[in-house]
Write an enzyme that holds these catalytic residues in place. Structure first.
Site, PDB file in Angstrom:
ATOM      1  N   ASP A  42      64.984  23.223  28.989  1.00  0.00           N
ATOM      2  CA  ASP A  42      65.769  23.532  28.162  1.00  0.00           C
ATOM      3  C   ASP A  42      67.332  23.981  28.800  1.00  0.00           C
ATOM      4  O   ASP A  42      67.339  25.054  29.446  1.00  0.00           O
ATOM      5  CB  ASP A  42      65.441  24.966  27.599  1.00  0.00           C
ATOM      6  CG  ASP A  42      66.336  25.720  26.501  1.00  0.00           C
ATOM      7  OD1 ASP A  42      67.362  25.022  26.060  1.00  0.00           O
ATOM      8  OD2 ASP A  42      66.033  26.549  25.882  1.00  0.00           O
TER       9      ASP A  42
ATOM     10  N   HIS B 172      72.901  20.969  25.638  1.00  0.00           N
ATOM     11  CA  HIS B 172      73.710  22.132  26.058  1.00  0.00           C
ATOM     12  C   HIS B 172      73.494  22.375  27.630  1.00  0.00           C
ATOM     13  O   HIS B 172      72.599  22.341  28.174  1.00  0.00           O
ATOM     14  CB  HIS B 172      73.479  23.367  25.171  1.00  0.00           C
ATOM     15  CG  HIS B 172      72.104  24.116  25.522  1.00  0.00           C
ATOM     16  ND1 HIS B 172      71.687  24.845  26.433  1.00  0.00           N
ATOM     17  CD2 HIS B 172      71.009  23.905  24.581  1.00  0.00           C
ATOM     18  CE1 HIS B 172      70.324  25.096  26.271  1.00  0.00           C
ATOM     19  NE2 HIS B 172      70.018  24.633  25.282  1.00  0.00           N
TER      20      HIS B 172
ATOM     21  N   GLU C 222      75.172  27.646  24.439  1.00  0.00           N
ATOM     22  CA  GLU C 222      74.214  27.572  23.254  1.00  0.00           C
ATOM     23  C   GLU C 222      73.262  28.919  23.453  1.00  0.00           C
ATOM     24  O   GLU C 222      72.785  29.511  22.287  1.00  0.00           O
ATOM     25  CB  GLU C 222      73.637  26.369  23.353  1.00  0.00           C
ATOM     26  CG  GLU C 222      72.366  26.037  22.033  1.00  0.00           C
ATOM     27  CD  GLU C 222      71.148  26.713  22.157  1.00  0.00           C
ATOM     28  OE1 GLU C 222      70.509  26.941  21.088  1.00  0.00           O
ATOM     29  OE2 GLU C 222      70.761  27.110  23.373  1.00  0.00           O
ATOM     30  N   GLU C 223      72.858  29.247  24.499  1.00  0.00           N
ATOM     31  CA  GLU C 223      71.667  30.053  24.511  1.00  0.00           C
ATOM     32  C   GLU C 223      72.248  31.763  24.128  1.00  0.00           C
ATOM     33  O   GLU C 223      71.267  32.312  23.328  1.00  0.00           O
ATOM     34  CB  GLU C 223      71.070  30.388  25.956  1.00  0.00           C
ATOM     35  CG  GLU C 223      70.525  29.005  26.413  1.00  0.00           C
ATOM     36  CD  GLU C 223      69.195  28.790  25.828  1.00  0.00           C
ATOM     37  OE1 GLU C 223      69.011  29.309  24.744  1.00  0.00           O
ATOM     38  OE2 GLU C 223      68.439  27.699  26.116  1.00  0.00           O
TER      39      GLU C 223
ATOM     40  N   HIS D  72      62.542  29.324  28.501  1.00  0.00           N
ATOM     41  CA  HIS D  72      63.111  30.581  28.550  1.00  0.00           C
ATOM     42  C   HIS D  72      62.356  31.616  29.744  1.00  0.00           C
ATOM     43  O   HIS D  72      62.370  32.733  29.510  1.00  0.00           O
ATOM     44  CB  HIS D  72      63.196  31.406  27.199  1.00  0.00           C
ATOM     45  CG  HIS D  72      64.281  30.802  26.410  1.00  0.00           C
ATOM     46  ND1 HIS D  72      64.637  31.282  25.181  1.00  0.00           N
ATOM     47  CD2 HIS D  72      64.757  29.442  26.251  1.00  0.00           C
ATOM     48  CE1 HIS D  72      65.282  30.585  24.374  1.00  0.00           C
ATOM     49  NE2 HIS D  72      65.710  29.618  25.121  1.00  0.00           N
TER      50      HIS D  72
ATOM     51  N   ASP E 249      67.717  18.871  22.469  1.00  0.00           N
ATOM     52  CA  ASP E 249      67.391  20.231  22.924  1.00  0.00           C
ATOM     53  C   ASP E 249      66.057  20.597  22.552  1.00  0.00           C
ATOM     54  O   ASP E 249      65.740  21.896  22.017  1.00  0.00           O
ATOM     55  CB  ASP E 249      68.315  21.139  22.289  1.00  0.00           C
ATOM     56  CG  ASP E 249      68.462  22.608  22.933  1.00  0.00           C
ATOM     57  OD1 ASP E 249      67.782  22.926  23.838  1.00  0.00           O
ATOM     58  OD2 ASP E 249      68.885  23.566  22.239  1.00  0.00           O
TER      59      ASP E 249
END
Ligand SMILES: [Zn+2]
Length: 476
Positions: A291, A279, A325-326, A424, A353
């Site tokens: 990520d 992603h 995606e997130e 994140h 991922d």
């Protein structure tokens, strides 16, 4: 940019060695020469790392609907074109959430002085009233505990504390972040703080998506650093604690974005597709290096290397850089919808991922006999420590809409033990990615993508999942 990565003579000889035992008769596709070209190039040329530097240092964070996300789409398109790989954009409407000013503090009392708290609003959260909200904190460790507390939750800020220590525990606690807010709101809470889902902390909070249930009041929610969750826990042991929370985030109208789709056409069965995905979006903090910039770099480099093979593999290798995606999974859903008619011809799909770490093996979601088939192809990955089939199922959030079509999934598993140190958070930046590890995983992805597209056999298709299409699974 690292200098060229050394490829040891021992590794080269392993890659090119002919198997000691005769290969199973049916397997005729992958040759040691191709293994050397793909794996050797991935390990020595440093392209994946250079790509990742362009994406992270050059563009930065890429939350859906942001300028960074749009810049990343255009960058990916230009990069595929520069590599001579056919590329196009497929439209996706994405949610657009923006973080505003945010702060939180413990109010001083007769027992302690005020403390600032290190927080990040959860993605999708509503704002607090303009002046913030102030309430007593109540600490829980599970969703059930909120329900059991009943009226005691009314008017409070619920602190979801937990004991995540290892990467493997992410799934165990992720529900506190995604679902906890609506559970707390149902019980009458006015706000939520979630202890960051992290395996290391220098007081950096880790965000993630909040999911509001239909028909339940939307209350503001933020992740709090591990250290501050511990502080609150200690202060609460001595009596009531009040926190002031100010979140200025807002949800704007949906924005136009794209899945970036690129492919190397198959020479013999171009209608059969091996999908390699990652992603392109990231959270708005850090630069999404692990990520999922790393996954993007791996699959782009796999396409570049496979695209240089003459002749091309038997089947089409298609790379999809998914949007959103997130915080929405709109890219994964849009792909499954737009390509519904050809999903029966998707012979395998793989999504990277889980960060840019070293590869440790291969996982599958296929019908009976799939593991035996794949095992016979993995010899060239042995030197990387990734030559075996591991327990567990292959998957990927963006691939989940392909489940009902029974597309076989393949995964290159990486060592995720340090992934949640930075996941994140502001700390997910390029310096956390080891160029050697990234090169090794890239090599594994290129090889697996190639063999899936080249060998005469295709993987047996798995059973459809018991329920229909899943909603949004907890994103890794
Ligand atoms: Zn991700």
């Amino acid at each position: 940019m690292p200098s060229a990565l050394p490829l040891s003579a021992a590794l080269l000889s392993l890659l090119t060695a002919s198997p000691k035992a005769p290969a199973p008769a049916a397997v005729t596709g992958p040759s040691p020469q191709v293994a050397e070209r793909l794996i050797g190039a991935a390990l020595t040329e440093g392209h994946a790392w250079a790509r990742l530097a362009e994406l992270t240092d050059g563009i930065g964070s890429r939350l859906s609907g942001s300028e960074g996300a749009e810049a990343a789409v255009q960058w990916a398109k230009r990069s595929f074109e520069a590599d001579g790989v056919k590329v196009w954009l497929e439209p996706v409407k994405v949610p657009r959430w923006v973080r505003g000013e945010e702060s939180a503090r413990v109010l001083g009392s007769e027992r302690f002085r005020a403390h600032p708290l290190s927080i990040l609003a959860l993605g999708g959260s509503v704002s607090t009233p303009a002046g913030g909200l102030t309430a007593e904190v109540i600490e829980v460790r599970s969703l059930d505990e909120v329900v059991a507390l009943g009226d005691k939750v009314k008017g409070k800020i619920v602190l979801f504390n937990h004991a995540m220590r290892e990467a493997m525990e992410y799934g165990k606690y992720a529900g506190l972040r995604t679902r906890g807010t609506s559970v707390a709101a149902k019980a009458g809470a006015v706000g939520v703080l979630v202890r960051s889902l992290a395996t290391a902390s220098l007081r950096s909070p880790h965000t993630g998506a909040v999911r509001y249930d239909e028909g339940v009041e939307r209350i503001p929610a933020a992740a709090v650093s591990v250290e501050d969750a511990e502080l609150l826990h200690r202060l609460l042991a001595g009596g009531p604690v009040k926190v002031e929370l100010k979140l200025g985030c807002q949800t704007l109208p949906d924005a136009d974005s794209f899945n970036v789709v690129a492919e190397v056409k198959g020479r013999e069965k171009p209608q059969e597709v091996v999908l390699l995905g990652a992603h392109l979006d990231s959270w708005d903090v850090g630069t999404g290096a692990h990520d999922d910039g790393a996954g993007v770099a791996m699959v782009m480099e796999a396409a570049r290397l496979i695209g240089k093979l003459k002749p091309a593999p038997r089947r089409t290798v298609r790379v999809v850089l998914f949007a959103n995606e997130e915080n929405g999974l709109r890219g994964g859903r849009a792909y499954a919808e737009a390509h519904a008619a050809e999903l029966a011809n998707h012979v395998a799909a793989l999504e990277m991922d889980s960060g840019g770490f070293r590869p440790v093996g291969v996982v599958l979601r296929a019908g009976p006999g799939g593991a035996e088939l794949v095992r016979s192809w993995l010899r060239p990955l042995e030197a990387l420590g990734a030559g075996s089939i591991l327990q567990g199922e292959a998957g990927g959030a963006d691939l989940s809409p392909l489940l009902p079509a029974r597309v076989p999934f393949v995964g290159v598993r990486v060592d995720i033990s340090r992934y949640f140190d930075v996941h994140h958070s502001e700390a997910d930046t390029l310096d956390k990615v080891d160029p050697k590890d990234l090169a090794q995983s890239t090599a594994a992805v290129a090889w697996v993508g190639y063999v899936l597209a080249e060998v005469p056999e295709v993987l047996p298709r798995p059973e459809a999942p018991p329920t229909e299409a899943p909603k949004a699974p907890a994103a890794p």
